[in-house]
Design a protein around this motif. Structure first.
Motif, mmCIF file in Angstrom:
data_model
loop_
_atom_site.group_PDB
_atom_site.id
_atom_site.type_symbol
_atom_site.label_atom_id
_atom_site.label_comp_id
_atom_site.label_asym_id
_atom_site.label_seq_id
_atom_site.Cartn_x
_atom_site.Cartn_y
_atom_site.Cartn_z
ATOM 1 N N GLN A 42 0.828 -1.203 0.000
ATOM 2 C CA GLN A 42 0.000 0.000 0.000
ATOM 3 C C GLN A 42 0.867 1.259 0.000
ATOM 4 O O GLN A 42 0.607 2.214 -0.743
ATOM 5 C CB GLN A 42 -0.924 -0.008 1.215
ATOM 6 C CG GLN A 42 -1.908 -1.162 1.248
ATOM 7 C CD GLN A 42 -2.753 -1.165 2.509
ATOM 8 O OE1 GLN A 42 -2.756 -0.209 3.276
ATOM 9 N NE2 GLN A 42 -3.468 -2.256 2.737
ATOM 10 N N ILE A 43 1.892 1.257 0.817
ATOM 11 C CA ILE A 43 2.776 2.420 0.902
ATOM 12 C C ILE A 43 3.526 2.621 -0.402
ATOM 13 O O ILE A 43 3.678 3.754 -0.889
ATOM 14 C CB ILE A 43 3.749 2.246 2.083
ATOM 15 C CG1 ILE A 43 2.978 2.274 3.404
ATOM 16 C CG2 ILE A 43 4.827 3.318 2.069
ATOM 17 C CD1 ILE A 43 3.835 2.003 4.613
ATOM 18 N N LEU A 44 3.992 1.541 -1.010
ATOM 19 C CA LEU A 44 4.747 1.657 -2.256
ATOM 20 C C LEU A 44 3.871 2.180 -3.391
ATOM 21 O O LEU A 44 4.326 2.977 -4.223
ATOM 22 C CB LEU A 44 5.348 0.299 -2.625
ATOM 23 C CG LEU A 44 6.464 -0.211 -1.702
ATOM 24 C CD1 LEU A 44 6.910 -1.603 -2.121
ATOM 25 C CD2 LEU A 44 7.648 0.747 -1.703
ATOM 26 N N VAL A 45 2.619 1.742 -3.440
ATOM 27 C CA VAL A 45 1.713 2.241 -4.478
ATOM 28 C C VAL A 45 1.447 3.733 -4.281
ATOM 29 O O VAL A 45 1.447 4.516 -5.246
ATOM 30 C CB VAL A 45 0.400 1.434 -4.464
ATOM 31 C CG1 VAL A 45 -0.625 2.066 -5.389
ATOM 32 C CG2 VAL A 45 0.653 -0.004 -4.889
ATOM 33 N N MET A 46 1.219 4.150 -3.039
ATOM 34 C CA MET A 46 1.012 5.570 -2.764
ATOM 35 C C MET A 46 2.257 6.380 -3.097
ATOM 36 O O MET A 46 2.171 7.481 -3.664
ATOM 37 C CB MET A 46 0.636 5.756 -1.293
ATOM 38 C CG MET A 46 0.379 7.203 -0.884
ATOM 39 S SD MET A 46 -1.020 7.943 -1.753
ATOM 40 C CE MET A 46 -2.385 7.060 -0.977
ATOM 41 N N LEU A 47 3.422 5.854 -2.773
ATOM 42 C CA LEU A 47 4.672 6.547 -3.086
ATOM 43 C C LEU A 47 4.857 6.685 -4.597
ATOM 44 O O LEU A 47 5.303 7.729 -5.087
ATOM 45 C CB LEU A 47 5.846 5.783 -2.474
ATOM 46 C CG LEU A 47 7.237 6.401 -2.653
ATOM 47 C CD1 LEU A 47 7.294 7.777 -2.019
ATOM 48 C CD2 LEU A 47 8.297 5.495 -2.038
ATOM 49 N N ALA A 48 4.503 5.643 -5.344
ATOM 50 C CA ALA A 48 4.598 5.716 -6.804
ATOM 51 C C ALA A 48 3.670 6.795 -7.359
ATOM 52 O O ALA A 48 4.040 7.531 -8.290
ATOM 53 C CB ALA A 48 4.263 4.359 -7.416
ATOM 54 N N ALA A 49 2.470 6.915 -6.795
ATOM 55 C CA ALA A 49 1.539 7.959 -7.245
ATOM 56 C C ALA A 49 2.102 9.349 -6.964
ATOM 57 O O ALA A 49 2.007 10.254 -7.812
ATOM 58 C CB ALA A 49 0.189 7.777 -6.551
ATOM 59 N N PHE A 50 2.692 9.546 -5.789
ATOM 60 C CA PHE A 50 3.303 10.837 -5.469
ATOM 61 C C PHE A 50 4.424 11.184 -6.453
ATOM 62 O O PHE A 50 4.545 12.331 -6.902
ATOM 63 C CB PHE A 50 3.854 10.816 -4.041
ATOM 64 C CG PHE A 50 2.799 10.852 -2.979
ATOM 65 C CD1 PHE A 50 1.534 11.330 -3.257
ATOM 66 C CD2 PHE A 50 3.071 10.403 -1.692
ATOM 67 C CE1 PHE A 50 0.544 11.365 -2.276
ATOM 68 C CE2 PHE A 50 2.092 10.442 -0.701
ATOM 69 C CZ PHE A 50 0.836 10.922 -1.003
ATOM 70 N N ILE A 51 5.245 10.196 -6.784
ATOM 71 C CA ILE A 51 6.372 10.446 -7.684
ATOM 72 C C ILE A 51 5.876 10.805 -9.083
ATOM 73 O O ILE A 51 6.395 11.727 -9.732
ATOM 74 C CB ILE A 51 7.299 9.217 -7.722
ATOM 75 C CG1 ILE A 51 7.962 9.022 -6.354
ATOM 76 C CG2 ILE A 51 8.355 9.367 -8.807
ATOM 77 C CD1 ILE A 51 8.796 7.767 -6.251
ATOM 78 N N VAL A 52 4.864 10.091 -9.563
ATOM 79 C CA VAL A 52 4.326 10.373 -10.903
ATOM 80 C C VAL A 52 3.741 11.785 -10.963
ATOM 81 O O VAL A 52 3.996 12.549 -11.904
ATOM 82 C CB VAL A 52 3.264 9.322 -11.278
ATOM 83 C CG1 VAL A 52 2.525 9.732 -12.546
ATOM 84 C CG2 VAL A 52 3.913 7.964 -11.470
#
Length: 265
Positions: free
Chosen positions: A200-210
């Motif tokens: 969950q954290i990694l998916v949210m982090l990927a969204a922030f980076i994009v």
């Protein structure tokens, strides 16, 4: 000391103390009336009719309520798997093992079967089309059809809040901003279905980076400081999410793995 204690305010001093809050209020009202924001509102009120003002208010309300609408529409498809019927000490006794999981809004309802498939899935499809993709598309078409009139007084009075803070070639960027909000809402809704908190954290982090990459590459804002503040905000969020991995990351190698690793080395 006694004389100082016996000093009393004169009637004029009492009146002045009572008028002090009123004077402060008058000063605040004077500042408001002299502000540019008040002049813009006064001009809009004088030039726009009631129906047009209600239309503008409705457009503003759509932008404010959009994240909540998107979350409600997407939650129709949010499912959570409880058991798989294969793993665990007593896999044969696991009852909540429906392969599609259970609806997050009603954990007693199996996903994509029964009333969920017959009633809520069609409603969810229509809601996603109208509430998730409708507002960004409507905003883009609204600006695109008036792209040659963005400098006119009538368009500025109605829709200046949609494009004035962006560079001229990015007059449609408000639609992109809504899609970025939709991305975050999608991650928040469907991320709950991931069993691992780390995922969950990694998916949210990927969204922030994009989102950060898109904003910093295009730089649609007129003021550079706004772009910097947006980037710093996403940086703080990304850093916070990354550091939270220290508290939720899985355990390291077991003793057997470590021994095997050292032996192989």
């Amino acid at each position: 000391m006694r004389g100082a204690a016996e000093i009393k305010l004169s009637p004029s001093s009492k009146a002045a103390s009572r008028l002090h809050p009123i004077q402060a209020l008058r000063k605040i009202l004077t500042l408001i009336h002299s502000s540019n924001f008040y002049r813009v509102l006064s001009q809009a009120d004088a030039t726009l009719g009631l129906n047009t003002q209600l239309w503008v208010m409705g457009v503003v309300a759509v932008f404010i309520l959009y994240p909540g609408w998107a979350q409600t529409a997407l939650s129709v498809f949010a499912c959570y798997k409880i058991d798989d019927g294969k793993t665990g000490l007593y896999a044969q006794n696991q009852k909540a093992a429906w392969r599609h999981g259970y609806w997050a809004r009603n954990m007693a309802q199996e996903c994509y079967t029964g009333v969920h498939l017959r009633l809520y899935v069609p409603i969810g499809i229509a809601a996603v089309d109208v509430l998730c993709f409708g507002p960004p598309l409507a905003s883009f078409l609204l600006m695109w059809n008036r792209r040659a009139e963005l400098g006119s007084k009538s368009v500025r009075n109605r829709y200046s809040f949609l494009y004035t803070r962006y560079k001229p070639r990015y007059f449609w960027w408000e639609s992109v901003l809504m899609l970025e909000e939709l991305m975050l809402v999608t991650v928040e809704v469907f991320g709950r279905g991931l069993k691992s908190v780390t995922h969950q954290i990694l998916v949210m982090l990927a969204a922030f980076i994009v989102i950060s990459a898109i904003n910093i590459t295009c730089k649609p804002n007129r003021l550079r400081i706004i772009t910097m503040f947006e980037f710093m905000s996403m940086t703080v969020l990304s850093l916070t999410v990354s550091l939270s991995l220290f508290f939720v990351v899985d355990d390291g190698l077991s003793a057997a793995d470590e021994v095997g690793g050292w032996t192989a080395w």
